[in-house]
Design an enzyme around this catalytic site. Structure first.
Site, PDB file in Angstrom:
ATOM      1  CG  HIS A  75      -1.958  -0.902   1.141  1.00 18.76           C
ATOM      2  ND1 HIS A  75      -2.157  -1.826   1.976  1.00 18.76           N
ATOM      3  CD2 HIS A  75      -2.968  -1.512   0.321  1.00 18.76           C
ATOM      4  CE1 HIS A  75      -3.448  -3.105   1.944  1.00 18.76           C
ATOM      5  NE2 HIS A  75      -3.410  -2.609   0.831  1.00 18.76           N
TER       6      HIS A  75
ATOM      7  CE  LYS B  12     -14.542  -7.492   3.499  1.00 20.86           C
ATOM      8  NZ  LYS B  12     -13.446  -7.063   2.571  1.00 20.86           N
TER       9      LYS B  12
ATOM     10  NE  ARG C  32      -3.231  -7.495  -5.076  1.00 25.67           N
ATOM     11  CZ  ARG C  32      -3.626  -7.785  -4.145  1.00 25.67           C
ATOM     12  NH1 ARG C  32      -3.608  -8.293  -1.914  1.00 25.67           N
ATOM     13  NH2 ARG C  32      -5.320  -8.134  -4.254  1.00 25.67           N
TER      14      ARG C  32
ATOM     15  CB  SER D 145      -4.492  -5.533   4.468  1.00 25.09           C
ATOM     16  OG  SER D 145      -3.825  -5.549   4.453  1.00 25.09           O
TER      17      SER D 145
END
Length: 159
Positions: free
Chosen positions: A17, A41, A90, A127
């Protein structure tokens, strides 16, 4: 003033990040880090804790602003006159999802999305993966800033 936003949950913020945020901060006059709140969440860190960690690790960048936001990212952008979203990619699998989001965001508001290829060092990093490895006692010291590692270790000890 050229503004952009780097959105995410940042639970916790990783070196991947930070790579994207630092690169965006060199390209834009003002970069917002939007910690998107998803009430569905339950994160490892509370939103205020995430904001504090992000403030600490981005303190060296004078043009980065950190805020929490609940709702549509395009509304966050409209309220702050932000014309661009910066997202790190990514892998090809990221692109499929992010392209759909970019097209939806542009269709809703005209906000553009810029994709930045992730530094290969962090191409596998998320994460979720950091939390999983740390939960099982794995070494994540090379994946997160020291202050985040400390907070992560402390949080996991309390569990």
């Amino acid at each position: 003033m050229r503004r952009a936003v780097c959105p995410g949950s940042f639970d916790p913020i990783t070196n991947g990040h930070l790579d994207i945020i630092s690169r965006a901060s060199r390209l834009y006059d003002e970069v917002y880090v939007a910690v998107m709140i998803n009430k569905a969440k339950k994160g490892l860190f509370e939103v205020d804790e995430r904001l504090d960690l992000i403030r600490q690790v981005t303190a060296e960048y004078g043009n980065v602003r950190i805020e929490a936001f609940h709702g549509l990212l395009v509304d966050f952008c409209k309220q702050r006159e932000i014309p661009a979203i910066v997202k790190g990619l990514r892998a090809v699998s990221d692109f499929d999802y992010e392209l759909q989001m970019a097209q939806m965001n542009n269709g809703l508001s005209g906000v553009e999305t810029l994709f930045v290829p992730t530094n290969p060092t962090y191409s596998f990093l998320s994460s979720s993966l950091v939390k999983e490895v740390a939960t099982w006692g794995g070494d994540v010291s090379h994946l997160v800033p020291p202050v985040v590692l400390e907070a992560l270790d402390e949080r996991l000890r309390k569990r």
